[in-house]
Design an enzyme around this catalytic site. Structure first.
Site, mmCIF file in Angstrom:
data_model
loop_
_atom_site.group_PDB
_atom_site.id
_atom_site.type_symbol
_atom_site.label_atom_id
_atom_site.label_comp_id
_atom_site.label_asym_id
_atom_site.label_seq_id
_atom_site.Cartn_x
_atom_site.Cartn_y
_atom_site.Cartn_z
ATOM 1 N N CYS A 85 7.165 4.386 -0.062
ATOM 2 C CA CYS A 85 6.324 5.148 0.853
ATOM 3 C C CYS A 85 6.623 6.647 0.766
ATOM 4 C CB CYS A 85 6.496 4.599 2.269
ATOM 5 S SG CYS A 85 5.153 5.074 3.363
ATOM 6 N N HIS A 201 6.140 -1.551 1.743
ATOM 7 C CA HIS A 201 7.527 -1.636 2.229
ATOM 8 C C HIS A 201 8.079 -3.050 2.087
ATOM 9 C CE1 HIS A 201 7.687 2.216 4.494
ATOM 10 N NE2 HIS A 201 6.378 2.073 4.531
ATOM 11 N N GLU A 203 11.084 -3.864 2.544
ATOM 12 C CA GLU A 203 12.136 -4.022 3.564
ATOM 13 C C GLU A 203 11.576 -4.481 4.907
ATOM 14 O OE1 GLU A 203 10.901 -1.190 2.649
ATOM 15 O OE2 GLU A 203 10.923 0.302 4.251
#
Lengths: 227, 80
Positions: A85, A201, A203
């Site tokens: 990002c 993302h 994560e």
């Protein structure tokens, strides 16, 4: 395996990334943007967020911060550097991956789950993954990937596109492109494939009860590839 | 010396903000607009009395930080 997550002023996914890396077995260290030298590490992660308030252009200030010279040297010597990002925006601004990230086509901040297709597994990030289509999360205002026609040709000739936006069946059509990115590009490698920048993302997809676990597959596989 | 620079998007680069401004102008009754492109303007006061040197310094800033030459052009428009 050791990893290092860089915290810039305005980073806000740095802790999430630390949690994810630690969960899957990395020995992670947080590194402050104003440090001169990276610690000894196998992987550097530039996290998401809004470094320097997105002033001037997203990622432009962070790309000139003190630690970045060390990150650039690490990448040039073959070290693995991943930007997610805002981290992807910092990578393009520092010239480590080609192209730029423009304002989303319809001027909206987009925050939702999307699907991406992995195009090329001949790299340390995706090697050995037995899945092609991943559900991940995006949250950005400037994720509209762009580069010149000559650059695009070079990127395609070198197999540098890492992931494409697609639907749950892996169809990479324009209607599954959330932000206007050129050719549905969601992530890109440098020529040597040791530097990966991507808007989604992983994560945020590491917990079954909170989201999904496609991010877990990515991190587990990455750790095994580095070992 | 005060150096003024403008930064504009290159011709082939999509400018969604310019497009929306165009549409809004159109909605307000400004019907004769062909296109709107949005850019940035900088006024930089540098500690340098030689205009040529001052220009060079700001050009260097544009090349290294203020503009992203993949998508943008810059132009020094005034030195005073």
């Amino acid at each position: 395996m050791k990893s290092a997550v860089i915290t810039f002023p305005g980073s806000n996914c740095d802790r999430d990334m630390h949690v994810a890396l630690t969960k899957f077995g990395f020995k992670n260290q947080m590194v402050w943007h104003n440090d001169n030298e990276l610690p000894k590490t196998d992987l550097v992660v530039l996290p998401g967020g809004f470094s320097y308030g997105d002033y001037l252009r997203c990622g432009s200030m962070a790309s000139k911060s003190k630690i970045m010279q060390s990150v650039i040297n690490f990448a040039k010597s073959g070290g693995l550097v991943m930007g997610i990002c805002n981290g992807f925006q910092i990578l393009v601004e520092s010239g480590l991956v080609p192209g730029v990230l423009l304002r989303n086509k319809y001027l909206e901040f987009i925050c939702k789950n999307i699907f991406v297709k992995i195009d090329n597994k001949d790299n340390p990030y995706f090697k050995n993954l037995d899945k092609e289509v991943f559900e991940l999360h995006i949250a950005h205002n400037e994720g509209n990937y762009f580069c010149s026609n000559d650059q695009l040709k070079e990127i395609q000739d070198n197999n540098q596109v890492a992931i494409y936006y697609c639907n749950d069946n892996g169809k990479t059509e324009e209607k599954f492109n959330p932000n206007g990115s050129l050719n549905n590009i969601a992530g890109i490698f440098n020529k040597e494939k040791n530097v990966l920048g991507m808007m989604p993302h992983p994560e945020r997809m590491i917990d079954k009860s909170l989201s999904g676990e496609d991010g877990s597959l990515f991190f587990k596989n990455l750790l095994n590839n580095i070992k | 010396m005060k150096v003024s620079a403008i930064i504009t998007l290159k011709k082939d680069v999509l400018d969604p903000q310019g497009k929306v401004i165009h549409q809004t102008l159109d909605g307000m009754g400004f019907k004769g607009v062909n296109e709107v492109r949005q850019g940035k303007y900088f006024e930089i006061d540098v500690k340098e009395n030689d205009p040529k040197k001052a220009q060079k310094i700001v050009e260097d800033m544009c090349n290294k930080l203020l503009a992203n030459l993949v998508i943008e052009n810059y132009k020094i428009i005034e030195i005073q």
